[in-house]
Design an enzyme around this catalytic site. Structure first.
Site, PDB file in Angstrom:
ATOM      1  N   TYR A 224      -2.798  -1.979  10.592  1.00  0.00           N
ATOM      2  CA  TYR A 224      -2.746  -1.819   8.907  1.00  0.00           C
ATOM      3  C   TYR A 224      -1.358  -1.775   8.510  1.00  0.00           C
ATOM      4  O   TYR A 224      -0.887  -2.408   7.624  1.00  0.00           O
ATOM      5  CB  TYR A 224      -3.993  -1.691   8.807  1.00  0.00           C
ATOM      6  CG  TYR A 224      -3.614  -1.808   6.753  1.00  0.00           C
ATOM      7  CD1 TYR A 224      -4.124  -2.235   5.980  1.00  0.00           C
ATOM      8  CD2 TYR A 224      -3.037  -0.180   5.834  1.00  0.00           C
ATOM      9  CE1 TYR A 224      -4.558  -2.417   4.045  1.00  0.00           C
ATOM     10  CE2 TYR A 224      -3.332   0.036   4.933  1.00  0.00           C
ATOM     11  CZ  TYR A 224      -4.026  -1.889   3.843  1.00  0.00           C
ATOM     12  OH  TYR A 224      -3.384  -1.599   2.790  1.00  0.00           O
TER      13      TYR A 224
ATOM     14  N   SER B 263       0.672  -1.168   0.276  1.00  0.00           N
ATOM     15  CA  SER B 263      -0.199  -0.638   0.018  1.00  0.00           C
ATOM     16  C   SER B 263       1.128   1.201  -0.097  1.00  0.00           C
ATOM     17  O   SER B 263       2.196   0.500   0.685  1.00  0.00           O
ATOM     18  CB  SER B 263      -0.592   0.440   1.146  1.00  0.00           C
ATOM     19  OG  SER B 263      -1.668   1.180   1.290  1.00  0.00           O
TER      20      SER B 263
END
Length: 258
Positions: free
Chosen positions: A151, A138
């Protein structure tokens, strides 16, 4: 990397990036296998993509990975591409009480899952004339995202692991790619709607992210940075404090309990 006539395994393939990867790779003439935890969603994906092969499997469970490996390699001995896409993202205020096992759930899925998948499938991939591992990280892996601290940590960890994996496999026939996915209009981000400071302005449609990923893989680009991820990489180098300050504005009321 040739993206035609391969046998490809995609984790988390029932929606979002995983489903779009499956759809586009099938169109290119590949044999595609997807996994997911939810059997109903897998069956729905099969109805939408009849050529796809489905397996119910949870990347956070080592026993599921072992079973998946035995079943898939027996049925598809030509498997040569692994796409580690399965992931979970939660907004978490660390001021709140959290079960000690549950708090690390994203680490188990987003980091330990790919690590275990690679470890399990690596000996098989090494036997193939041409093979690849694609890890979906990401843009958040380039800097902290305080509203989703676990996360954020898991994707940063996966990025570091991917870089190390690429070094260790440099003398093999296995190519290692990293897709640093930007914010996208997938269900992963639905939970952030309405949070202060959250905007969809720079989000990319998942199909555009996947298009960029496939082009990057075909061109043998180790790191693929679609959309805002490219800007995040620049900011992380030139102005990391500014990048963190901007990220910290998102969901401030939730994080601080105001």
């Amino acid at each position: 990397m040739n993206l035609r006539n391969n046998t490809i395994l995609i984790t988390g393939g029932t929606s979002g990036f995983g489903f779009d990867f499956a759809s586009k790779l099938i169109t290119l003439g590949n044999t595609v296998i997807i996994t997911g935890r939810n059997l109903e969603k897998l069956r729905k994906a099969k109805l939408q993509l009849p050529p796809v092969h489905i397996y119910q499997s949870d990347v956070s469970k080592p026993e599921d990975i072992t079973r998946l490996f035995n079943d898939v390699t027996a049925r598809f001995p030509g498997l040569n591409i692994l796409i580690n896409n399965a992931g979970e993202m939660r907004k978490i205020s660390l001021h709140h009480q959290h079960d000690l096992e549950d708090i690390t759930r994203e680490v188990e899925i987003n980091l330990m899952g790919p690590v275990r998948m690679v470890q399990q499938f690596l000996p098989h991939l090494e036997k193939q004339p041409e093979a690849a591992i694609v890890n979906v990280t990401s843009g958040i892996a380039l800097g902290a995202f305080p509203l989703s601290p676990i996360y954020s940590a898991s994707k940063s960890g996966l990025r570091a692991y991917t870089q190390s994996l690429r070094v260790q496999l440099k003398n093999t026939g296995i190519k290692v790619f990293e897709l640093l996915a930007p914010g996208s209009t997938t269900s992963l981000n639905d939970k952030f709607m309405g949070e202060d400071g959250f905007s969809t302005r720079f989000m990319m449609a998942p199909e555009k992210v996947v298009d960029a990923a496939l082009k990057g893989i075909e061109r043998d680009k180790d790191e693929i940075l679609p959309g805002a991820s490219k800007l995040l990489k620049v900011l992380s180098r030139l102005a990391p404090k500014l990048a963190l300050a901007q990220a910290s504005k998102i969901g401030a009321s939730y994080m601080y309990g105001k």
